[in-house]
Design a protein around this motif. Structure first.
Motif, PDB file in Angstrom:
ATOM      1  N   MET A   1       0.844  -1.167   0.000  1.00 46.32           N
ATOM      2  CA  MET A   1       0.000   0.000   0.000  1.00 46.32           C
ATOM      3  C   MET A   1       0.891   1.233   0.000  1.00 46.32           C
ATOM      4  O   MET A   1       2.029   1.185   0.418  1.00 46.32           O
ATOM      5  N   ARG A   2       0.316   2.349  -0.447  1.00 49.31           N
ATOM      6  CA  ARG A   2       1.062   3.589  -0.500  1.00 49.31           C
ATOM      7  C   ARG A   2       0.183   4.715   0.054  1.00 49.31           C
ATOM      8  O   ARG A   2      -0.966   4.853  -0.301  1.00 49.31           O
ATOM      9  N   ALA A   3       0.740   5.483   0.957  1.00 49.21           N
ATOM     10  CA  ALA A   3       0.067   6.669   1.498  1.00 49.21           C
ATOM     11  C   ALA A   3       1.130   7.590   2.065  1.00 49.21           C
ATOM     12  O   ALA A   3       2.225   7.141   2.421  1.00 49.21           O
ATOM     13  N   TRP A   4       0.819   8.840   2.145  1.00 46.98           N
ATOM     14  CA  TRP A   4       1.745   9.833   2.684  1.00 46.98           C
ATOM     15  C   TRP A   4       3.089   9.813   1.949  1.00 46.98           C
ATOM     16  O   TRP A   4       4.134  10.072   2.526  1.00 46.98           O
ATOM     17  N   GLY A   5       3.061   9.437   0.658  1.00 46.68           N
ATOM     18  CA  GLY A   5       4.260   9.432  -0.145  1.00 46.68           C
ATOM     19  C   GLY A   5       5.209   8.278   0.100  1.00 46.68           C
ATOM     20  O   GLY A   5       6.337   8.292  -0.372  1.00 46.68           O
ATOM     21  N   ARG A   6       4.775   7.258   0.839  1.00 48.37           N
ATOM     22  CA  ARG A   6       5.654   6.114   1.075  1.00 48.37           C
ATOM     23  C   ARG A   6       4.859   4.817   1.085  1.00 48.37           C
ATOM     24  O   ARG A   6       3.657   4.819   1.301  1.00 48.37           O
ATOM     25  N   LYS A   7       5.565   3.721   0.841  1.00 46.53           N
ATOM     26  CA  LYS A   7       4.933   2.401   0.867  1.00 46.53           C
ATOM     27  C   LYS A   7       4.916   1.875   2.293  1.00 46.53           C
ATOM     28  O   LYS A   7       5.800   2.190   3.088  1.00 46.53           O
ATOM     29  N   THR A   9       3.235  -1.769   4.715  1.00 50.61           N
ATOM     30  CA  THR A   9       2.479  -3.013   4.811  1.00 50.61           C
ATOM     31  C   THR A   9       1.475  -2.852   5.936  1.00 50.61           C
ATOM     32  O   THR A   9       1.818  -2.385   7.030  1.00 50.61           O
ATOM     33  N   LEU A  10       0.238  -3.231   5.678  1.00 52.10           N
ATOM     34  CA  LEU A  10      -0.833  -3.127   6.649  1.00 52.10           C
ATOM     35  C   LEU A  10      -0.913  -4.419   7.448  1.00 52.10           C
ATOM     36  O   LEU A  10      -1.065  -5.496   6.866  1.00 52.10           O
ATOM     37  N   MET A  74     -10.020   0.097  11.723  1.00 51.54           N
ATOM     38  CA  MET A  74      -8.799   0.815  11.359  1.00 51.54           C
ATOM     39  C   MET A  74      -8.050   1.388  12.562  1.00 51.54           C
ATOM     40  O   MET A  74      -6.868   1.692  12.465  1.00 51.54           O
ATOM     41  N   LYS A  75      -8.718   1.506  13.702  1.00 52.56           N
ATOM     42  CA  LYS A  75      -8.036   2.020  14.898  1.00 52.56           C
ATOM     43  C   LYS A  75      -7.036   1.005  15.457  1.00 52.56           C
ATOM     44  O   LYS A  75      -6.172   1.363  16.236  1.00 52.56           O
ATOM     45  N   LEU A  79       1.008  -0.510  11.007  1.00 50.33           N
ATOM     46  CA  LEU A  79       1.720  -0.276   9.754  1.00 50.33           C
ATOM     47  C   LEU A  79       3.171  -0.695   9.911  1.00 50.33           C
ATOM     48  O   LEU A  79       3.787  -0.470  10.953  1.00 50.33           O
ATOM     49  N   PHE A  80       3.715  -1.311   8.838  1.00 54.30           N
ATOM     50  CA  PHE A  80       5.100  -1.771   8.846  1.00 54.30           C
ATOM     51  C   PHE A  80       5.819  -1.218   7.617  1.00 54.30           C
ATOM     52  O   PHE A  80       5.234  -1.095   6.549  1.00 54.30           O
ATOM     53  N   ASP A  81       7.102  -0.944   7.784  1.00 60.27           N
ATOM     54  CA  ASP A  81       7.974  -0.564   6.676  1.00 60.27           C
ATOM     55  C   ASP A  81       8.280  -1.847   5.922  1.00 60.27           C
ATOM     56  O   ASP A  81       8.853  -2.780   6.503  1.00 60.27           O
TER      57      ASP A  81
END
Length: 88
Positions: A1-7, A9-10, A74-75, A79-81
């Protein structure tokens, strides 16, 4: 996934997915396998091509091959790098 300009993992735990009642934000998934575990049933499905397991009350589980609508809390997601696997 990508958000806030970076990838990223959820990370989702099976108990963070619930059967949707009448929510428009629900994810419709096909039940691949069910695994009764006593008080709950593990439902194996796919979301965007990724295998996902949801922990569901046995009375709410449709037969294998049928659709199930799931909603994600969602709370509680993590998120993982993807490069380092470190929690963000």
């Amino acid at each position: 996934m990508r958000a806030w300009g970076r990838k990223f993992t959820l990370g989702i735990r099976p108990e963070q997915l619930d059967v949707a009642e009448a929510q428009s934000s629900a994810l419709e998934c096909k039940v691949k396998i069910t695994e009764p575990t006593g008080p709950d049933t593990m439902v194996y499905t796919e979301i965007n091509g990724v295998e996902v397991i949801a922990r569901v009350h046995p009375r709410l589980v449709p037969p294998t091959g049928q659709s199930i609508k799931l909603v994600l809390d969602m709370k509680k997601v993590v998120l993982f790098d993807p490069a380092t696997e470190a929690r963000i």
